[in-house]
Design an enzyme around this catalytic site. Structure first.
Site, PDB file in Angstrom:
ATOM      1  N   LYS A  75      -7.863 -17.682 -66.519  1.00 39.38           N
ATOM      2  CA  LYS A  75      -9.083 -17.886 -67.309  1.00 39.38           C
ATOM      3  C   LYS A  75     -10.282 -17.192 -66.665  1.00 39.38           C
ATOM      4  O   LYS A  75     -11.151 -16.653 -67.367  1.00 39.38           O
ATOM      5  CB  LYS A  75      -9.341 -19.386 -67.473  1.00 39.38           C
ATOM      6  CG  LYS A  75      -8.300 -20.085 -68.348  1.00 39.38           C
ATOM      7  CD  LYS A  75      -8.527 -21.586 -68.399  1.00 39.38           C
ATOM      8  CE  LYS A  75      -7.589 -22.251 -69.400  1.00 39.38           C
ATOM      9  NZ  LYS A  75      -6.167 -22.086 -69.078  1.00 39.38           N
ATOM     10  N   SER A 103      -7.491 -27.848 -72.564  1.00 39.59           N
ATOM     11  CA  SER A 103      -8.614 -27.472 -71.699  1.00 39.59           C
ATOM     12  C   SER A 103      -9.904 -27.249 -72.468  1.00 39.59           C
ATOM     13  O   SER A 103     -10.881 -26.775 -71.892  1.00 39.59           O
ATOM     14  CB  SER A 103      -8.259 -26.189 -70.930  1.00 39.59           C
ATOM     15  OG  SER A 103      -7.982 -25.136 -71.831  1.00 39.59           O
TER      16      SER A 103
END
Length: 836
Positions: free
Chosen positions: A754, A711
Site C-alpha cells: 500500500k 482496511s
C-alpha cells in the site's frame, strides 16, 4: 397351365418402384428375425389385378432353355403391350396372362410382375416355377421391331466387336459369376443366329440402373442398341479391371509384409545361432543392467524392487502388456539421477555479482541466498530449501528463480501448477492404469539429470481442488524437509531423496495458499514498482532487450527521458513491468514498419509524438476527483479506492445504501463504520443529528472491479463525517486501517504494497495503524522518501489529522539523506528485472 416355356418381363414404373421399396423397408423393419428362407428372384404383389399404368409397356419375352441339366431364362424378343383383351377372346395367340395374387389357398404364391435390381441376370433354377390357374388379366402384345435392317457394314462391325468383347471377358474373368453367365449364354443356340436375342441376353448383365435397362428395351435402332450394349460391356470390364488391380496391389503388399516378416525372423534365428546378436529381450536386459551398475544404488529396498522387475521382464512374453509395463518402469528407474549431484558455487562474491547483474534491489532475497550459500560452505554441502516469492504479476518472480539457479551453478526446471486439480500430476499414476507415468517432480529430475536442481513451482496459489484430490496436500510431502527425504511417487513406489532440491514457489497472493503448506515455506515479498523504478528498468533492460529482438539500432530509434516518464506515468501504472515491455514492443514494431517502407530513417520518441506510436493515453489522471468535495475520501487497497458518501433525498428514514461491487467483508466494515460514526458525531457536535434524519448512499467507484477488503474502515468513517459536517479532508491524503465499534484502529496486512502504491500515485500524506509500524522497516528508504506517514491508535487521532490542524501526533517524515543517497547510487537501489 403346366410349365411355361416363355415369360413376359415388364419393368414397373418409377413411381410404383418407390412405393414398393417403401413397403419393403417397412416390412424389414417390422421383422424381429431374419427370414429363414432365401429370397427368390420373383417378387410377390398383393395389390389385386395389376394396373397397366403402373408398368412400362415395352418388355421382353424371355425363353426358358435347358443347358447342362439346368433351366436358364434367356433373352427373347422385345414385345410391347398394345391394350387389354376382352374375356371372350381366349384363342388369340398374341395374348399374355398377367396373374393376380390369391391368398385363399395355402400353397399358392402368384407372381405377376418381375422387378429387376440394378442388373437383370439369367435365372438358373432346377425347377421352373408353376403358375397356378387363377384370375388373370389378358393383354394384347406385338413385337417391338427395329426401324432399320441389321445388314449394314456398321452393324456387322459392331456385332463382331461385341462378340470379341464377350469372349475376352470370359477369358479374363474366368472365376467371376459375370463370366459364368456370359459362358452359359454363349452355349445357347440363339447366341449364334439372332442378334436381337443376343443383345437382350447380354444387356441385363451390364446395366447399372432400371431406367438404363428400360431405355435399352425401348431402343428401335439395332445399331444404337449394339453401341449401347457394347459401351455397357466395356464399362463393366473396366470396373472388373479396376477391382482386380486393387486386389493385386493388396495381395502384393500382403505378400511383401509376410516375406519381410519371415526373413526378419530367419535373420534373428541365424544371428542368434551364430552368436552374433542377442534377441530383443536380452538386449534390453543388458541395457538396464549396465545403466543400473553406473548408478550404484545402495538402498536395499530399491535393489530388491529392481531385481523383481528384471525377473518379471524375463518371464513375460515380449508381446504381452505386462512386458511393456515392466520395461517402461525399468526405463524410468534406470534413467533417474539417483546419486548424481552438481557441484555448487561456494564463491559468495561471485554469487553476489551474478545476482546484482541480473536484478537490482531485492535486498532481502539476495541476502537470503548469500546466507544460504554461506551455511552450505561451512557444512561442505548445500541442502534443500523452500522459498516462496510473492508479488504482483510482472515483478520478475520467475526470472529471480533462474538467476538463483545460475548463481548456484545448478540446473533449473520450471513446473507450472496453475489450474492443476489432479494429485496424480504431482505424485504420479499407479502402474495399474494404462499409459501411467510418474508425476511432475520425478519427470523434472529425469530432465535435468541431477538430484539437486532448482525447481520453480510457478503459480502455486492457483492450484484448485477437484474429485481427483487436493494437490496442495500432495505438495506437503514434496516441500516438507522432514518428509521429502523419502518422497514416494505412486508410479515408482520406492522412496526418492528430494532433500537437496531447492524449491522456489511463486504466487500473486499468499492468502490463497493453505496454512500448512505456507508454514513450510520461507516467504519473500516482491513489491510493485514505482515510476522511477519503471524508468530505470526500461533504460537498463527493456530497451536493450527489444533492440536486440527487433534489430533496430540506437541511431535509428531513440527515447528521451521525458518520453519514458510519460509512458510509465500515463500508460503503465501496473505494479509490474510486463505491460511496459508490451508498449515498448509496439513502438519498435511501428518503427520497423516505417523503416521497411522507407518512410523514416531515424526517429526520436518525445512526449509530443509518443501518442502516434502507443495510441491514446490509458490513464488520463491518477485521481477520480480533481476537486475535493465533502463526503469523498481516498483509501489504499490493491489500487486507489475512493469512498464516496452522498445524501439520498428520495428515501425516507435513516438508512444506508451501498453500491460498487462490494464484497461481504467490506459490507460488514460499512455496517461497523456507520454504527461508530453516529456515536462519534454526537461527541464532536452534540447538536448534529444528520444521521438520525437522513438516508445515506455509500459508493465505491469503478463498479466493474470487485472490492472486498477490511482496511477501508477509517476511510468510510471519514467519508461519512465529511458528509455530515461539510468539512473537506486534506488534499493528497490517503488512509488505511480497520476500525472497531469502539473506535480502535486495527492493523492490516499488505502495508508495504500500500505504501508502494501511494508512492506510485504521488500521494504525500498517509495515515496507517500504529500496529503496522514494524512493517515500515521493510520498505526501502527511497520509496518512503517525501511521504508523511501518521501512526494512529484510535479514530479520534484520524479525525484530528484529517479535519483539524490541532493534532498532537507528529508524522514520520523521510527526507533526503545525502549519505543514504550516495549509498543508493553506489548500490543502485532500484529494483529491476529481466523480462523473458
Amino acid at each position: 397351365m403346366g410349365s411355361p416355356t416363355h415369360f413376359g418381363l415388364f419393368l414397373i414404373s418409377d413411381a410404383e418402384r418407390e412405393v414398393h421399396m417403401e413397403e419393403l423397408k417397412s416390412q424389414e423393419a417390422s421383422k424381429s428375425k431374419p427370414p429363414s428362407k432365401p429370397k427368390s428372384n420373383f417378387t410377390t404383389f398383393s395389390h389385386g389385378t395389376p394396373d397397366l399404368s403402373k408398368i412400362h409397356k415395352v418388355g421382353m419375352l424371355a425363353t426358358v432353355c435347358r443347358t447342362q441339366g439346368y433351366f436358364v431364362l434367356g433373352g427373347g424378343p422385345i414385345i410391347e403391350i398394345t391394350g387389354v383383351s376382352n374375356d371372350h377372346d381366349n384363342n388369340n395367340s398374341n395374348l399374355v396372362e398377367i396373374t393376380e395374387s390369391k391368398n385363399d389357398t395355402s400353397d399358392s404364391t402368384t407372381t405377376t410382375t418381375t422387378t429387376p435390381s440394378t442388373s437383370i441376370t439369367p435365372i438358373t433354377t432346377p425347377v421352373v416355377p408353376q403358375i397356378p390357374t387363377s384370375k388373370y388379366l389378358k393383354v394384347s402384345i406385338e413385337p417391338h421391331e427395329y426401324s432399320e435392317l441389321g445388314d449394314s457394314l456398321t452393324v456387322r462391325a459392331l456385332r463382331l466387336q461385341l462378340v470379341k468383347c464377350i469372349y475376352s471377358a470370359i477369358n479374363r474373368y474366368q472365376d467371376s459369376s459375370f463370366a459364368q453367365h456370359l459362358k452359359q449364354i454363349c452355349m445357347l443356340p440363339i447366341f449364334k443366329m439372332d442378334d436381337s436375342s443376343l443383345l437382350n441376353s447380354i444387356g441385363p448383365l451390364c446395366i447399372s440402373s432400371p431406367s438404363e435397362y428400360q431405355k435399352l428395351l425401348e431402343c428401335k435402332s439395332l445399331e444404337e442398341k449394339l453401341n449401347m450394349v457394347l459401351s455397357m460391356l466395356v464399362k463393366k470390364c473396366e470396373v472388373f479391371d479396376f477391382n482386380f488391380s486393387i486386389e493385386k496391389q493388396l495381395e502384393e503388399k500382403t505378400m511383401a509384409q509376410q516375406k519381410k516378416y519371415f526373413l526378419t525372423e530367419q535373420m534373428k534365428l541365424i544371428r542368434k545361432e551364430l552368436g552374433i546378436d542377442l534377441d530383443e529381450k536380452e538386449t534390453i536386459k543388458n541395457k538396464f543392467n549396465s545403466r543400473w551398475k553406473e548408478i550404484a544404488v545402495m538402498d536395499k529396498q530399491i535393489l530388491q524392487v529392481f531385481k523383481e522387475e528384471m525377473d518379471k521382464l524375463s518371464s513375460c512374453e515380449s508381446n504381452s502388456s505386462e512386458y511393456n509395463t515392466s520395461r517402461n518402469y525399468l526405463d524410468w528407474m534406470t534413467l533417474l539421477p539417483w546419486n548424481v549431484y552438481t557441484n555448487d558455487n561456494f564463491d559468495i562474491s561471485k554469487v553476489k555479482e551474478i545476482l546484482d547483474r541480473d536484478h537490482y534491489g531485492l535486498k532481502d532475497i539476495k541476502e537470503m541466498i548469500q546466507t544460504f550459500i554461506a551455511v552450505g560452505k561451512l557444512r561442505g554441502s548445500i541442502g534443500g530449501k523452500v522459498i516462496l516469492l510473492v508479488g504482483p504479476p510482472g515483478t520478475g518472480k520467475t526470472s529471480v528463480g533462474k538467476s538463483i539457479a545460475n548463481a548456484l551453478g545448478r540446473q533449473f526446471h520450471r513446473i507450472s501448477v496453475g489450474g492443476l486439480s489432479d494429485v496424480s500430476e504431482i505424485k504420479g499414476h499407479r502402474r495399474t492404469y494404462v499409459a501411467s507415468m510418474p508425476g511432475k517432480i520425478i519427470q523434472a529430475l529425469k530432465t535435468v539429470k541431477t538430484s539437486n536442481p532448482v525447481i520453480l513451482i510457478d503459480e502455486i496459489d492457483k492450484i484448485s481442488r477437484s474429485s481427483q484430490g487436493d494437490p496442495n496436500s500432495a505438495l506437503l510431502e514434496v516441500l516438507d524437509p522432514q518428509q521429502n527425504k523419502n518422497f514416494v511417487d505412486y508410479y515408482l513406489d520406492v522412496p526418492y531423496d528430494l532433500s537437496r532440491v531447492l524449491f522456489i514457489c511463486t504466487a500473486n497472493d499468499a492468502d490463497s495458499i493453505p496454512a500448512p503448506l505456507l508454514d513450510r515455506m520461507e516467504v519473500m515479498t516482491l513489491n510493485g514498482y514505482i515510476q522511477s523504478e519503471q524508468m530505470e528498468i526500461a533504460k537498463r533492460y527493456l530497451l536493450p532487450l527489444v533492440r536486440k529482438e527487433t534489430g533496430i539500432s540506437e541511431e535509428q530509434l531513440q527515447f528521451t527521458p521525458e518520453a519514458i516518464k510519460k509512458l510509465c506515468e500515463l500508460y503503465c501504472r501496473e505494479a509490474g513491468v510486463r505491460n511496459l515491455k508490451k508498449f515498448i514492443d509496439k513502438i519498435f514494431r511501428k518503427m520497423a514498419y516505417k523503416l521497411s517502407m522507407g518512410m523514416e530513417q531515424s526517429v526520436i520518441i518525445t512526449p509530443d509524438n509518443l501518442e502516434q506510436y502507443v495510441g491514446p493515453i490509458k490513464y488520463p489522471s491518477s485521481r477520480l476527483f480533481q476537486k475535493q468535495k465533502p463526503g469523498i475520501v481516498m483509501g489504499l487497497g490493491g489500487s486507489l479506492i475512493h469512498i464516496e458518501s452522498a445524501l439520498d433525498r428520495f428515501t425516507n428514514g435513516p438508512t444506508v445504501t451501498t453500491t460498487g461491487s462490494l464484497g461481504l467483508v467490506m459490507r460488514e466494515s460499512i455496517d461497523i463504520s456507520y454504527s461508530y460514526v453516529k456515536d462519534f458525531l454526537l461527541k464532536v457536535d452534540a447538536s448534529n443529528d444528520y444521521f438520525l434524519k437522513n438516508s445515506i448512499h455509500i459508493h465505491a467507484p469503478d463498479g466493474s472491479t470487485q472490492k472486498d477488503i477490511s482496511s477501508a474502515g477509517i476511510t468510510i468513517v471519514s467519508s461519512l463525517l465529511s458528509l455530515a459536517t461539510g468539512k473537506l479532508v486534506k488534499p493528497d491524503l490517503a488512509m488505511v486501517g480497520e476500525v472497531s465499534l469502539t473506535g480502535k484502529v486495527i492493523g492490516v496486512s499488505g502495508i508495504v504494497e500500500k505504501i508502494v502504491l501511494a508512492k506510485r500515485e504521488s500521494i504525500k500524506t498517509i495515515i496507517i495503524p500504529k500496529e503496522n509500524k514494524k512493517q515500515l522497516e521493510e520498505i526501502p528508504d527511497f520509496i518512503k522518501e517525501g511521504i508523511e506517514i501518521y501512526l494512529v491508535d484510535y479514530y479520534s487521532d484520524v479525525y484530528s489529522i484529517a479535519f483539524t490542524n490541532d493534532s498532537t501526533i507528529k508524522p514520520l517524515i523521510f527526507n533526503d539523506n545525502k549519505e543514504n543517497q550516495n549509498e543508493n547510487e553506489n548500490q543502485s537501489e532500484v529494483k529491476s528485472t529481466i523480462i523473458q
